[in-house]
Design an enzyme around this catalytic site. Structure first.
Site, mmCIF file in Angstrom:
data_model
loop_
_atom_site.group_PDB
_atom_site.id
_atom_site.type_symbol
_atom_site.label_atom_id
_atom_site.label_comp_id
_atom_site.label_asym_id
_atom_site.label_seq_id
_atom_site.Cartn_x
_atom_site.Cartn_y
_atom_site.Cartn_z
ATOM 1 C CG HIS A 118 -2.112 -0.672 1.063
ATOM 2 N ND1 HIS A 118 -2.128 -2.148 1.325
ATOM 3 C CD2 HIS A 118 -3.442 -0.576 0.554
ATOM 4 C CE1 HIS A 118 -3.348 -2.669 1.091
ATOM 5 N NE2 HIS A 118 -4.159 -1.626 0.577
ATOM 6 N N GLY A 119 1.912 1.192 0.485
ATOM 7 C CA GLY A 119 2.845 2.453 0.320
ATOM 8 C C GLY A 119 4.134 2.280 1.170
#
Length: 477
Positions: free
Chosen positions: A326-327
């Site tokens: 996700h990041g």
């Protein structure tokens, strides 16, 4: 180009009209139009990254052909790992280079050393995490002989860059979507109407629910030290519905638009906030990603077939990798660890498959047990969302600590009645429509005047309660 932008409302009718004017007997021409339109759609953000998606398509198409012609296991493994390294290499460079550099420098500083490595001014290509996993699924399935590689590069380009789901999913498997580019697509009026209905509901989720919740979620998270626990709880609540309305709304629009062109995409959300335990939540949230990790990472690692240590190891790996996907921030890693901790007891006690049926099936209201199960699952999910949303791990821990302090039971400083009312209506509609693919799918039972009145109401609400326009959250992933 955002789905909720004027440019897209001009772009979509033009592409739709040209697509069906070509006719379904000219599949190659339709695929060419889809590929060209998808590249225009993607290049609207930054045309330079078109070369990246084209190169990724060329690599995996070529490797697919070579895998099909090669029988020697060692050479086939080299081809597979070439695809994995190229795709994950691009993803790692653009998404994680600065993160690893900063983490390495911080580690040296923590232990009293000094290390000087410059970060790079890198722009993250929109949707790179999504189309990278989509092309990887193709190569892996060809390697495992679950899929015959396509000989039509144009169809493959269209599959990789298909504009409805290109930048934020659903992450489509080649086994599902790619064959559809080789088949004649029929315009079915009923499917088109259903697609428009789902797209309308997705747009409502985004414009009315997500964007309005975002206003208060951002206000509270950005000034978290100024508010009481009750307000912080409200901020987490608003973010929970911001991210759900935003992401599931995008998926609904993508799936609905795809139906207009005769394509069927996989379901990506199944009313996750009505889950009775965290295992059920993960079967209902971002289904295309969770099943991707299950099939291509969790099961190859041994899944839950081994002993206790293997089950624990694999559970943490799958959730940590999911968080990291996700990041490039430690907050996402902690979010993944927290979900693994939630999930592990159910897995070890073999209760992760208890709630597989529809909640309150055949009833308007849940039982008290189901209600409190849903409430508890939503609350622990809310706590995890704090780490997902926070700027850093320290702020996240402080946010949770303050949220659960004695001031949790005081009156909130912010009580946006209108937005809370809209969310309450939204939850009610979702609950009543939970047996469908999306909330208003089965609205046909209402007579035509009332049905069209409901559609007009949604449109009016989108105009009246248009919040500050926000990019879709998952564009950054």
């Amino acid at each position: 180009m955002l789905f909720n932008s004027l440019e897209f409302f001009i772009f979509l009718p033009i592409v739709f009209s040209l697509y069906w004017l070509i006719g379904n007997k000219r599949i190659k021409q339709q695929n060419l139009l889809i590929a060209f339109s998808s590249y225009v759609f993607y290049g609207w953000w930054d045309w330079r990254f078109l070369f990246l998606i084209l190169f990724s398509s060329l690599v995996d198409y070529t490797i697919g052909q070579k895998l099909n012609a090669e029988d020697k296991p060692s050479k086939r493994k080299v081809l597979l790992w070439t695809s994995i390294c190229v795709n994950l290499g691009f993803l790692g460079f653009f998404k994680y280079y600065n993160f690893f550099v900063d983490s390495l420098v911080d580690s040296f500083t923590f232990f009293g050393g000094q290390l000087s490595i410059n970060t790079l001014n890198i722009i993250l290509p929109v949707g790179i995490s999504f189309y990278t996993f989509q092309t990887l699924s193709y190569t892996i399935d060809v390697y495992n002989r679950k899929l015959e590689p396509t000989k039509d590069f144009l169809a493959f380009m269209a599959f990789v860059s298909f504009f409805p789901q290109l930048v934020a999913g659903p992450i489509e498997r080649a086994t599902n979507l790619l064959p559809q580019f080789h088949e004649k697509r029929e315009f079915v009026y009923k499917n088109a109407v259903d697609g428009l209905r789902q797209a309308l509901w997705g747009l409502f989720k985004k414009v009315v629910i997500a964007d309005n919740c975002a206003t208060y979620a951002n206000m509270i998270f950005n000034n978290q030290y100024e508010y009481s626990g009750s307000t912080l709880l409200l901020g987490a609540f608003f973010f929970a519905f911001q991210i759900y309305g935003d992401f599931s709304g995008y998926s609904d629009i993508a799936i609905g638009i795809s139906r207009l062109f005769g394509f069927n995409l996989k379901r990506n959300f199944a009313f996750p906030y009505f889950s009775r335990d965290i295992a059920e939540f993960w079967r209902r949230w971002h289904i295309s990603l969770s099943t991707w990790f299950r099939d291509y990472l969790y099961i190859p690692l041994g899944g839950s077939r081994g002993g206790t240590k293997m089950k624990i190891r694999n559970t943490f790996i799958i959730f940590i990798v999911s968080g990291f996907w996700h990041g490039a921030n430690w907050t996402f890693v902690v979010w993944g660890v927290l979900n693994a901790i939630y999930f592990l007891p159910l897995l070890l006690l073999k209760k992760n498959r208890v709630n597989t049926n529809l909640v309150a099936e055949g009833r308007y209201l849940p039982t008290m047990k189901e209600f409190f199960q849903m409430l508890f699952t939503f609350f622990i999910t809310l706590v995890a969302w704090v780490f997902f949303r926070a700027d850093n791990v320290t702020n996240a821990f402080v946010y949770v600590r303050d949220m659960l302090s004695g001031s949790l039971f005081t009156k909130p400083e912010i009580v946006p009645i209108t937005v809370l009312g809209l969310v309450a209506i939204f939850i009610t509609v979702e609950w009543l429509g939970r047996s469908g693919e999306y909330a208003i799918q089965k609205i046909d039972f209402i007579n035509k005047p009332l049905r069209w009145g409901f559609y007009m109401l949604l449109i009016i609400l989108m105009f009246v309660y248009t919040g500050e326009q926000q990019e879709f959250i998952y564009f950054q992933f």
